[in-house]
Motif scaffolding. Structure first.
Motif, PDB file in Angstrom:
ATOM      1  N   GLY A  87       0.784  -1.228   0.000  1.00 30.50           N
ATOM      2  CA  GLY A  87       0.000   0.000   0.000  1.00 30.50           C
ATOM      3  C   GLY A  87       0.811   1.270   0.000  1.00 30.50           C
ATOM      4  N   ARG A  88       2.135   1.148  -0.053  1.00 31.71           N
ATOM      5  CA  ARG A  88       2.963   2.345  -0.061  1.00 31.71           C
ATOM      6  C   ARG A  88       2.985   2.960  -1.467  1.00 31.71           C
ATOM      7  N   LEU A  89       2.973   4.287  -1.513  1.00 31.07           N
ATOM      8  CA  LEU A  89       3.026   4.991  -2.793  1.00 31.07           C
ATOM      9  C   LEU A  89       4.481   5.206  -3.191  1.00 31.07           C
ATOM     10  N   ASN A  90       4.793   4.794  -4.396  1.00 33.14           N
ATOM     11  CA  ASN A  90       6.145   4.869  -4.901  1.00 33.14           C
ATOM     12  C   ASN A  90       6.151   5.762  -6.138  1.00 33.14           C
ATOM     13  N   ARG A  91       6.934   6.823  -6.101  1.00 32.99           N
ATOM     14  CA  ARG A  91       7.031   7.706  -7.272  1.00 32.99           C
ATOM     15  C   ARG A  91       8.017   7.102  -8.263  1.00 32.99           C
ATOM     16  N   ILE A  92       7.532   6.823  -9.481  1.00 33.96           N
ATOM     17  CA  ILE A  92       8.362   6.147 -10.472  1.00 33.96           C
ATOM     18  C   ILE A  92       8.721   7.051 -11.652  1.00 33.96           C
ATOM     19  N   MET A  93       8.250   8.277 -11.636  1.00 35.92           N
ATOM     20  CA  MET A  93       8.633   9.232 -12.678  1.00 35.92           C
ATOM     21  C   MET A  93       8.511  10.637 -12.131  1.00 35.92           C
ATOM     22  N   ALA A  94       9.493  11.464 -12.448  1.00 39.46           N
ATOM     23  CA  ALA A  94       9.443  12.880 -12.083  1.00 39.46           C
ATOM     24  C   ALA A  94      10.362  13.633 -13.032  1.00 39.46           C
ATOM     25  N   THR A  95       9.792  14.492 -13.843  1.00 39.81           N
ATOM     26  CA  THR A  95      10.581  15.296 -14.764  1.00 39.81           C
ATOM     27  C   THR A  95       9.942  16.666 -14.892  1.00 39.81           C
ATOM     28  N   THR A  96      10.755  17.674 -15.096  1.00 38.36           N
ATOM     29  CA  THR A  96      10.277  19.049 -15.259  1.00 38.36           C
ATOM     30  C   THR A  96      10.748  19.561 -16.613  1.00 38.36           C
ATOM     31  N   GLU A  97       9.802  19.995 -17.425  1.00 39.07           N
ATOM     32  CA  GLU A  97      10.108  20.456 -18.780  1.00 39.07           C
ATOM     33  C   GLU A  97       9.257  21.676 -19.110  1.00 39.07           C
ATOM     34  N   THR A  98       9.675  22.412 -20.148  1.00 41.89           N
ATOM     35  CA  THR A  98       8.816  23.429 -20.756  1.00 41.89           C
ATOM     36  C   THR A  98       7.881  22.687 -21.696  1.00 41.89           C
ATOM     37  N   VAL A  99       6.702  22.355 -21.215  1.00 40.07           N
ATOM     38  CA  VAL A  99       5.846  21.377 -21.878  1.00 40.07           C
ATOM     39  C   VAL A  99       4.856  22.047 -22.823  1.00 40.07           C
ATOM     40  N   ILE A 100       4.764  21.511 -24.047  1.00 41.66           N
ATOM     41  CA  ILE A 100       3.706  21.900 -24.971  1.00 41.66           C
ATOM     42  C   ILE A 100       2.453  21.083 -24.688  1.00 41.66           C
ATOM     43  N   SER A 101       2.622  19.769 -24.555  1.00 41.94           N
ATOM     44  CA  SER A 101       1.496  18.900 -24.234  1.00 41.94           C
ATOM     45  C   SER A 101       2.009  17.606 -23.633  1.00 41.94           C
ATOM     46  N   VAL A 102       1.107  16.923 -22.920  1.00 35.80           N
ATOM     47  CA  VAL A 102       1.392  15.606 -22.345  1.00 35.80           C
ATOM     48  C   VAL A 102       0.326  14.655 -22.856  1.00 35.80           C
ATOM     49  N   GLU A 103       0.738  13.483 -23.316  1.00 30.36           N
ATOM     50  CA  GLU A 103      -0.191  12.520 -23.880  1.00 30.36           C
ATOM     51  C   GLU A 103       0.075  11.139 -23.291  1.00 30.36           C
ATOM     52  N   LEU A 104      -0.946  10.292 -23.330  1.00 33.18           N
ATOM     53  CA  LEU A 104      -0.804   8.886 -22.983  1.00 33.18           C
ATOM     54  C   LEU A 104      -0.950   8.075 -24.254  1.00 33.18           C
ATOM     55  N   ALA A 105       0.012   7.199 -24.518  1.00 37.08           N
ATOM     56  CA  ALA A 105      -0.034   6.338 -25.692  1.00 37.08           C
ATOM     57  C   ALA A 105       0.283   4.921 -25.231  1.00 37.08           C
ATOM     58  N   GLY A 106      -0.757   4.096 -25.123  1.00 38.02           N
ATOM     59  CA  GLY A 106      -0.550   2.763 -24.584  1.00 38.02           C
ATOM     60  C   GLY A 106      -0.084   2.858 -23.148  1.00 38.02           C
ATOM     61  N   ARG A 107       1.100   2.312 -22.857  1.00 39.03           N
ATOM     62  CA  ARG A 107       1.663   2.379 -21.509  1.00 39.03           C
ATOM     63  C   ARG A 107       2.780   3.407 -21.413  1.00 39.03           C
ATOM     64  N   ASP A 108       2.813   4.363 -22.334  1.00 37.56           N
ATOM     65  CA  ASP A 108       3.837   5.398 -22.334  1.00 37.56           C
ATOM     66  C   ASP A 108       3.244   6.754 -21.971  1.00 37.56           C
ATOM     67  N   VAL A 109       4.058   7.562 -21.287  1.00 34.46           N
ATOM     68  CA  VAL A 109       3.752   8.975 -21.085  1.00 34.46           C
ATOM     69  C   VAL A 109       4.595   9.747 -22.092  1.00 34.46           C
TER      70      VAL A 109
END
Length: 252
Positions: free
Chosen positions: A175-197
Motif C-alpha cells: 500500500g505504499r506509494l512509490n514515485r516512479i517518474m518525475a521530470t520538469t520540462e517546458t511542456v507543450i502537451s502531455v499525452e498517454l499512448a498505450g503504456r507510455d507517457v
C-alpha cells in the motif's frame, strides 16, 4: 482491336504462383482480372558499416536518465494497490514536507509554486481571484503503465513560464506509494499512448518539436525516457488541437 485476343482465365497450382511474375504481358490485350507482372523488385540491402577498421571509442554505460523510484512518506497506505482514492494535492504536499526548500532535481520547484501548493484547499486558495488557478496541482489521470493490471496515478504541477512537473506514482502490495517518474520540462502537451507517457517540448529549432516517450523499465523499477523524436510542425499557427499526431519525422 486485335481479334485474336480472347478473354481467358487460367488456373495454376498454388506452388506455381511465384513464377507467374516472369510471364510476359500480351500486347494489346485488355486486363480481364488475371495475374499481371508487378515489374522489377528493388534488391534489399542491409546497413553498410563505414570505416570498419577504425577502433571505436570506449565509454562507460550511460545513466538511464530517469529519477530513481522513491516512496512518499506521510501518506496513508492504499488498499488493493488502488490509487484512485489518493488525493493528489495531499500527495504533493507530503513530498514538499519531505524535501523542503529544494530547487533542483526531481523534487525541485520554484518557491512561489511550493507556497501555492501549501495553500491549496485553504481560505487563501478559495479567495483567489476569479480566473486564476491558485492551486498548481492539476486534475490527475490514471493508466496502467507498469503492466501489473493496476492503474498508476499521473500528476501534473504547473510551474511559471509554461514549465511543468510530470510525476507518476504506483502502489506496492503493502500500500505504499512509490514515485516512479518525475521530470520538469517546458511542456507543450502531455499525452498517454498505450503504456507510455509522451511529452512534447520545444526542440530549440524553430518549427520543430521534441517528442519524448517515457516507459516503465522493470530492471530500474522506474519510468525512463526510452524514445525521442524530432518532428517538423506543419506551417501555420499551431496548438494542441490543430497539431497532427506524431508530427512529420525529420528526414536527412
Amino acid at each position: 482491336m486485335n481479334r485474336h485476343c480472347t478473354s481467358r482465365r487460367f488456373r495454376f497450382p498454388f506452388h506455381a504462383l511465384p513464377a507467374l511474375a516472369l510471364l510476359p504481358l500480351l500486347a494489346g490485350c485488355g486486363d480481364t482480372g488475371g495475374l499481371v507482372g508487378a515489374g522489377a523488385t528493388p534488391t534489399a540491402s542491409g546497413p553498410v558499416h563505414l570505416w570498419p577498421d577504425r577502433a571505436g571509442a570506449t565509454v562507460p554505460p550511460a545513466d538511464p536518465g530517469g529519477a530513481p523510484p522513491e516512496y512518499v512518506p506521510g501518506i496513508t497506505p492504499v488498499r488493493d494497490q488502488d490509487v484512485h482514492g489518493v488525493d493528489p494535492v495531499a500527495l504533493v504536499q507530503a513530498e514538499l514536507r519531505a524535501h523542503p526548500d529544494t530547487d533542483v532535481g526531481a523534487d525541485g520547484m520554484p518557491s512561489e509554486t511550493a507556497a501555492a501548493i501549501r495553500a491549496c484547499g485553504t481560505e487563501e486558495d478559495e479567495n483567489a481571484e476569479a480566473g486564476t488557478a491558485a492551486c498548481p496541482v492539476l486534475t490527475p489521470y490514471y493508466r496502467d503503465l507498469t503492466g501489473n493490471g493496476k492503474d498508476e496515478l499521473i500528476v501534473g504541477i504547473e510551474f511559471p513560464d509554461k514549465m511543468m512537473s510530470v510525476r507518476v506514482y504506483t502502489a506496492d502490495p503493502d500500500g505504499r506509494l512509490n514515485r516512479i517518474m518525475a521530470t520538469t520540462e517546458t511542456v507543450i502537451s502531455v499525452e498517454l499512448a498505450g503504456r507510455d507517457v509522451v511529452l512534447r517540448v520545444p526542440s530549440g529549432n524553430r518549427g520543430y518539436e521534441l517528442i519524448t516517450a517515457w516507459s516503465w523499465d522493470e530492471k530500474q523499477l522506474t519510468m525512463l525516457p526510452t524514445r525521442e523524436q524530432i518532428v517538423r510542425l506543419p506551417s501555420g499557427p499551431q496548438g494542441p488541437a490543430s497539431r497532427r499526431p506524431g508530427g512529420e519525422p525529420v528526414r536527412p
